[in-house]
Design a protein around this motif. Structure first.
Motif, PDB file in Angstrom:
ATOM      1  N   ARG A 168     -11.800  -4.382   1.598  1.00 25.27           N
ATOM      2  CA  ARG A 168     -11.278  -3.071   1.959  1.00 25.27           C
ATOM      3  C   ARG A 168     -12.258  -2.364   2.882  1.00 25.27           C
ATOM      4  NH1 ARG A 168     -11.639   0.230  -3.842  1.00 25.27           N
ATOM      5  NH2 ARG A 168     -13.921   0.288  -4.018  1.00 25.27           N
TER       6      ARG A 168
ATOM      7  N   THR B 155      -3.301  -3.195   4.719  1.00 24.21           N
ATOM      8  CA  THR B 155      -2.327  -2.240   4.197  1.00 24.21           C
ATOM      9  C   THR B 155      -3.090  -1.037   3.649  1.00 24.21           C
ATOM     10  OG1 THR B 155      -0.448  -1.947   2.687  1.00 24.21           O
ATOM     11  CG2 THR B 155      -2.220  -3.375   1.916  1.00 24.21           C
ATOM     12  N   GLN B 156      -2.627   0.154   3.970  1.00 26.86           N
ATOM     13  CA  GLN B 156      -3.322   1.389   3.617  1.00 26.86           C
ATOM     14  C   GLN B 156      -2.998   1.817   2.192  1.00 26.86           C
ATOM     15  OE1 GLN B 156      -5.467   3.565   5.576  1.00 26.86           O
ATOM     16  NE2 GLN B 156      -5.773   4.475   3.564  1.00 26.86           N
ATOM     17  N   ASP B 157      -4.046   2.146   1.457  1.00 32.02           N
ATOM     18  CA  ASP B 157      -3.924   2.623   0.094  1.00 32.02           C
ATOM     19  C   ASP B 157      -4.613   3.983   0.040  1.00 32.02           C
ATOM     20  OD1 ASP B 157      -5.091   1.265  -3.129  1.00 32.02           O
ATOM     21  OD2 ASP B 157      -4.020   3.091  -2.599  1.00 32.02           O
ATOM     22  N   THR B 158      -3.872   5.013  -0.349  1.00 28.02           N
ATOM     23  CA  THR B 158      -4.426   6.367  -0.340  1.00 28.02           C
ATOM     24  C   THR B 158      -4.264   7.027  -1.706  1.00 28.02           C
ATOM     25  OG1 THR B 158      -3.894   6.626   1.991  1.00 28.02           O
ATOM     26  CG2 THR B 158      -4.349   8.636   0.738  1.00 28.02           C
TER      27      THR B 158
ATOM     28  N   GLY C 288       0.822  -1.202   0.000  1.00 25.91           N
ATOM     29  CA  GLY C 288       0.000   0.000   0.000  1.00 25.91           C
ATOM     30  C   GLY C 288       0.856   1.251   0.000  1.00 25.91           C
TER      31      GLY C 288
ATOM     32  N   VAL D 155      -8.181   0.814   3.773  1.00 24.25           N
ATOM     33  CA  VAL D 155      -7.274  -0.228   4.232  1.00 24.25           C
ATOM     34  C   VAL D 155      -7.705  -1.515   3.539  1.00 24.25           C
ATOM     35  CG1 VAL D 155      -6.377  -1.531   6.187  1.00 24.25           C
ATOM     36  CG2 VAL D 155      -6.939   0.901   6.449  1.00 24.25           C
TER      37      VAL D 155
ATOM     38  N   THR E  90      -9.448   4.913  -1.686  1.00 20.92           N
ATOM     39  CA  THR E  90      -8.704   5.080  -0.443  1.00 20.92           C
ATOM     40  C   THR E  90      -9.325   4.219   0.641  1.00 20.92           C
ATOM     41  OG1 THR E  90      -7.981   7.326  -0.977  1.00 20.92           O
ATOM     42  CG2 THR E  90      -8.044   6.711   1.357  1.00 20.92           C
TER      43      THR E  90
END
Length: 116
Positions: A38, A110-113, A9, A93, A91
């Motif tokens: 997510r 895992t963070q996706d922004t 991420g 997790v 956006t």
């Protein structure tokens, strides 16, 4: 014990791409289907897509269809989520999931922004 560890991420400009990975251990990976979920800020868990144990069946949610692909490498005990043309609404997790002997297992995410 079953363990799922997500990685990959990050922060990406809208329109960009990311590849998320999930490393599995503690079970015979090649025998089980896997899924991605997510959770966006302030929202519940959302199913993103799944992949069968042999990688043939790969249903994916309409919200990401056409710009995302799920794959797996059974030799490496890895599952992947390739996401392209990322948008702010992506956006979240991202979590890796499987069910082994009727028990659900989750990674820590895992963070996706993709900022607006």
């Amino acid at each position: 014990q079953v363990q799922l560890v997500e990685s990959g991420g990050g922060w990406v400009q809208p329109g960009g791409s990311l590849r998320l990975s999930c490393l599995a251990s503690g079970f015979t990976f090649s025998k089980y289907g896997m899924s991605w979920y997510r959770q966006a800020p302030g929202k519940g868990y959302e199913w993103v897509g799944s992949i069968g144990n042999n990688g043939i069946n790969r249903p994916i949610d309409d919200s990401v269809e056409g710009r995302s692909t799920i794959s797996r490498d059974n030799a490496k005990n890895m599952m992947y989520l390739q996401m392209n043309d990322l948008q702010p609404e992506d956006t979240a997790v991202y979590y890796c999931n499987t069910a082994v002997d009727n028990v659900d297992y989750w990674g820590r995410g895992t963070q996706d922004t993709a900022p607006s």
